[in-house]
Scaffold this motif. Sequence first.
Motif, PDB file in Angstrom:
ATOM      1  N   ALA A  75       0.834  -1.204   0.000  1.00 14.31           N
ATOM      2  CA  ALA A  75       0.000   0.000   0.000  1.00 14.31           C
ATOM      3  C   ALA A  75       0.867   1.252   0.000  1.00 14.31           C
ATOM      4  O   ALA A  75       0.576   2.220  -0.710  1.00 14.31           O
ATOM      5  N   GLY A  76       1.937   1.246   0.775  1.00 10.16           N
ATOM      6  CA  GLY A  76       2.838   2.396   0.800  1.00 10.16           C
ATOM      7  C   GLY A  76       3.455   2.665  -0.558  1.00 10.16           C
ATOM      8  O   GLY A  76       3.541   3.807  -0.997  1.00 10.16           O
ATOM      9  N   ARG A  77       3.870   1.615  -1.248  1.00  3.87           N
ATOM     10  CA  ARG A  77       4.420   1.799  -2.604  1.00  3.87           C
ATOM     11  C   ARG A  77       3.372   2.391  -3.539  1.00  3.87           C
ATOM     12  O   ARG A  77       3.664   3.289  -4.340  1.00  3.87           O
ATOM     13  N   PHE A  78       2.143   1.898  -3.437  1.00  6.23           N
ATOM     14  CA  PHE A  78       1.060   2.397  -4.284  1.00  6.23           C
ATOM     15  C   PHE A  78       0.806   3.882  -4.016  1.00  6.23           C
ATOM     16  O   PHE A  78       0.816   4.705  -4.932  1.00  6.23           O
ATOM     17  N   TYR A  79       0.580   4.233  -2.766  1.00  2.00           N
ATOM     18  CA  TYR A  79       0.250   5.622  -2.438  1.00  2.00           C
ATOM     19  C   TYR A  79       1.432   6.560  -2.638  1.00  2.00           C
ATOM     20  O   TYR A  79       1.246   7.722  -3.008  1.00  2.00           O
ATOM     21  N   ASP A  80       2.660   6.074  -2.430  1.00  5.54           N
ATOM     22  CA  ASP A  80       3.843   6.902  -2.706  1.00  5.54           C
ATOM     23  C   ASP A  80       3.949   7.238  -4.192  1.00  5.54           C
ATOM     24  O   ASP A  80       4.464   8.288  -4.562  1.00  5.54           O
ATOM     25  N   ALA A  81       3.467   6.357  -5.052  1.00 11.83           N
ATOM     26  CA  ALA A  81       3.509   6.593  -6.499  1.00 11.83           C
ATOM     27  C   ALA A  81       2.376   7.491  -6.971  1.00 11.83           C
ATOM     28  O   ALA A  81       2.519   8.223  -7.954  1.00 11.83           O
ATOM     29  N   VAL A  82       1.252   7.467  -6.275  1.00  5.11           N
ATOM     30  CA  VAL A  82       0.038   8.130  -6.756  1.00  5.11           C
ATOM     31  C   VAL A  82      -0.203   9.501  -6.120  1.00  5.11           C
ATOM     32  O   VAL A  82      -0.477  10.482  -6.812  1.00  5.11           O
ATOM     33  N   LEU A  83      -0.112   9.586  -4.822  1.00  7.02           N
ATOM     34  CA  LEU A  83      -0.527  10.819  -4.136  1.00  7.02           C
ATOM     35  C   LEU A  83       0.341  12.044  -4.418  1.00  7.02           C
ATOM     36  O   LEU A  83      -0.182  13.158  -4.481  1.00  7.02           O
ATOM     37  N   PRO A  84       1.668  11.921  -4.616  1.00  7.64           N
ATOM     38  CA  PRO A  84       2.438  13.132  -4.921  1.00  7.64           C
ATOM     39  C   PRO A  84       1.986  13.849  -6.193  1.00  7.64           C
ATOM     40  O   PRO A  84       2.174  15.058  -6.333  1.00  7.64           O
ATOM     41  N   LEU A  85       1.347  13.135  -7.087  1.00  6.39           N
ATOM     42  CA  LEU A  85       0.898  13.737  -8.340  1.00  6.39           C
ATOM     43  C   LEU A  85      -0.248  14.717  -8.138  1.00  6.39           C
ATOM     44  O   LEU A  85      -0.524  15.541  -9.018  1.00  6.39           O
ATOM     45  N   ILE A  86      -0.907  14.644  -6.983  1.00 11.09           N
ATOM     46  CA  ILE A  86      -1.972  15.598  -6.680  1.00 11.09           C
ATOM     47  C   ILE A  86      -1.645  16.418  -5.425  1.00 11.09           C
ATOM     48  O   ILE A  86      -2.521  17.034  -4.830  1.00 11.09           O
ATOM     49  N   GLY A  87      -0.358  16.415  -5.028  1.00  3.63           N
ATOM     50  CA  GLY A  87       0.089  17.322  -3.985  1.00  3.63           C
ATOM     51  C   GLY A  87       0.160  16.772  -2.566  1.00  3.63           C
ATOM     52  O   GLY A  87       0.292  17.528  -1.619  1.00  3.63           O
ATOM     53  N   TYR A  88       0.102  15.459  -2.416  1.00  9.20           N
ATOM     54  CA  TYR A  88       0.190  14.849  -1.086  1.00  9.20           C
ATOM     55  C   TYR A  88       1.424  13.948  -1.048  1.00  9.20           C
ATOM     56  O   TYR A  88       1.769  13.324  -2.041  1.00  9.20           O
ATOM     57  N   ARG A  89       2.054  13.866   0.117  1.00 11.82           N
ATOM     58  CA  ARG A  89       3.212  12.981   0.224  1.00 11.82           C
ATOM     59  C   ARG A  89       3.241  12.325   1.597  1.00 11.82           C
ATOM     60  O   ARG A  89       2.615  12.806   2.542  1.00 11.82           O
ATOM     61  N   ARG A  90       4.018  11.241   1.670  1.00 11.08           N
ATOM     62  CA  ARG A  90       4.178  10.531   2.940  1.00 11.08           C
ATOM     63  C   ARG A  90       4.886  11.469   3.921  1.00 11.08           C
ATOM     64  O   ARG A  90       5.947  11.992   3.636  1.00 11.08           O
ATOM     65  N   GLN A  91       4.253  11.658   5.064  1.00 11.66           N
ATOM     66  CA  GLN A  91       4.823  12.527   6.085  1.00 11.66           C
ATOM     67  C   GLN A  91       5.222  11.757   7.337  1.00 11.66           C
ATOM     68  O   GLN A  91       6.112  12.179   8.055  1.00 11.66           O
ATOM     69  N   LYS A  92       4.537  10.650   7.596  1.00  8.33           N
ATOM     70  CA  LYS A  92       4.812   9.874   8.808  1.00  8.33           C
ATOM     71  C   LYS A  92       4.640   8.392   8.532  1.00  8.33           C
ATOM     72  O   LYS A  92       3.851   7.992   7.681  1.00  8.33           O
ATOM     73  N   GLN A  93       5.402   7.603   9.292  1.00  8.70           N
ATOM     74  CA  GLN A  93       5.216   6.164   9.262  1.00  8.70           C
ATOM     75  C   GLN A  93       5.521   5.631  10.653  1.00  8.70           C
ATOM     76  O   GLN A  93       6.481   6.053  11.296  1.00  8.70           O
ATOM     77  N   ALA A  94       4.704   4.743  11.112  1.00  7.54           N
ATOM     78  CA  ALA A  94       4.873   4.062  12.383  1.00  7.54           C
ATOM     79  C   ALA A  94       4.431   2.619  12.164  1.00  7.54           C
ATOM     80  O   ALA A  94       3.825   2.309  11.129  1.00  7.54           O
ATOM     81  N   PRO A  95       4.722   1.728  13.086  1.00  5.44           N
ATOM     82  CA  PRO A  95       4.250   0.355  12.896  1.00  5.44           C
ATOM     83  C   PRO A  95       2.740   0.328  12.647  1.00  5.44           C
ATOM     84  O   PRO A  95       1.956   0.891  13.405  1.00  5.44           O
ATOM     85  N   GLY A  96       2.361  -0.265  11.526  1.00  2.98           N
ATOM     86  CA  GLY A  96       0.953  -0.438  11.211  1.00  2.98           C
ATOM     87  C   GLY A  96       0.262   0.733  10.551  1.00  2.98           C
ATOM     88  O   GLY A  96      -0.939   0.662  10.287  1.00  2.98           O
ATOM     89  N   GLU A  97       0.997   1.825  10.250  1.00  7.18           N
ATOM     90  CA  GLU A  97       0.327   2.980   9.638  1.00  7.18           C
ATOM     91  C   GLU A  97       1.293   3.879   8.882  1.00  7.18           C
ATOM     92  O   GLU A  97       2.469   3.973   9.203  1.00  7.18           O
ATOM     93  N   ILE A  98       0.755   4.510   7.845  1.00  5.47           N
ATOM     94  CA  ILE A  98       1.475   5.502   7.054  1.00  5.47           C
ATOM     95  C   ILE A  98       0.556   6.702   6.904  1.00  5.47           C
ATOM     96  O   ILE A  98      -0.617   6.553   6.562  1.00  5.47           O
ATOM     97  N   GLY A  99       1.091   7.915   7.140  1.00  6.05           N
ATOM     98  CA  GLY A  99       0.295   9.132   7.040  1.00  6.05           C
ATOM     99  C   GLY A  99       0.748  10.008   5.889  1.00  6.05           C
ATOM    100  O   GLY A  99       1.949  10.174   5.653  1.00  6.05           O
ATOM    101  N   TYR A 100      -0.221  10.581   5.190  1.00  4.34           N
ATOM    102  CA  TYR A 100       0.029  11.466   4.052  1.00  4.34           C
ATOM    103  C   TYR A 100      -0.602  12.829   4.308  1.00  4.34           C
ATOM    104  O   TYR A 100      -1.665  12.926   4.924  1.00  4.34           O
ATOM    105  N   ALA A 101       0.061  13.865   3.786  1.00  6.01           N
ATOM    106  CA  ALA A 101      -0.445  15.227   3.937  1.00  6.01           C
ATOM    107  C   ALA A 101      -0.016  16.053   2.736  1.00  6.01           C
ATOM    108  O   ALA A 101       0.950  15.724   2.044  1.00  6.01           O
ATOM    109  N   ALA A 102      -0.732  17.152   2.530  1.00  2.69           N
ATOM    110  CA  ALA A 102      -0.310  18.139   1.548  1.00  2.69           C
ATOM    111  C   ALA A 102       0.927  18.829   2.104  1.00  2.69           C
ATOM    112  O   ALA A 102       1.115  18.914   3.328  1.00  2.69           O
ATOM    113  N   ASP A 103       1.783  19.319   1.232  1.00  3.95           N
ATOM    114  CA  ASP A 103       3.024  19.947   1.676  1.00  3.95           C
ATOM    115  C   ASP A 103       2.791  21.079   2.666  1.00  3.95           C
ATOM    116  O   ASP A 103       3.565  21.264   3.589  1.00  3.95           O
TER     117      ASP A 103
END
Length: 127
Positions: free
Chosen positions: A15-43
């Motif tokens: 899922a992280g690979r998928f969202y890392d490839a897709v979300l930056p194209l609309i202005g969101y990027r991975r901002q946090k990661q912890a066991p069991g979760e990844i968080g995305y936010a606009a810059d």
Amino acid sequence: MLLYTTVGTNDLERAGRFYDAVLPLIGYRRQKQAPGEIGYAADEDVRCRFWVVEPFNRELATFGNGVTIAFDAPTRASVDAFHAAALAAGGTDEGAPGLRPFHASFYAAFIRDHDGNKLVAVCERAE
């Protein structure tokens, strides 16, 4: 209005690979990661508004029938790029980029991720 939203996954790494490839194209990027979760936010946002998580109850993640997560996209070109990247990353098409009947400038593309979560990128600006 919404503070944040989450989608469940059965494979956080994939899922992280998928969202890392897709979300930056609309202005969101991975901002946090912890066991069991990844968080995305606009810059410009200091808080993650979209989370991909392994279910807390340790049950299998499932998608909601009738649930769609909509992302505000800056341009129609970014909607097109979001859709193409999602398909290239293994997502499935739920509606190719184009104008929708909701109003004259509602340009959107719908996809599903590997876990079946339905996502849409929407640009409401006239171009």
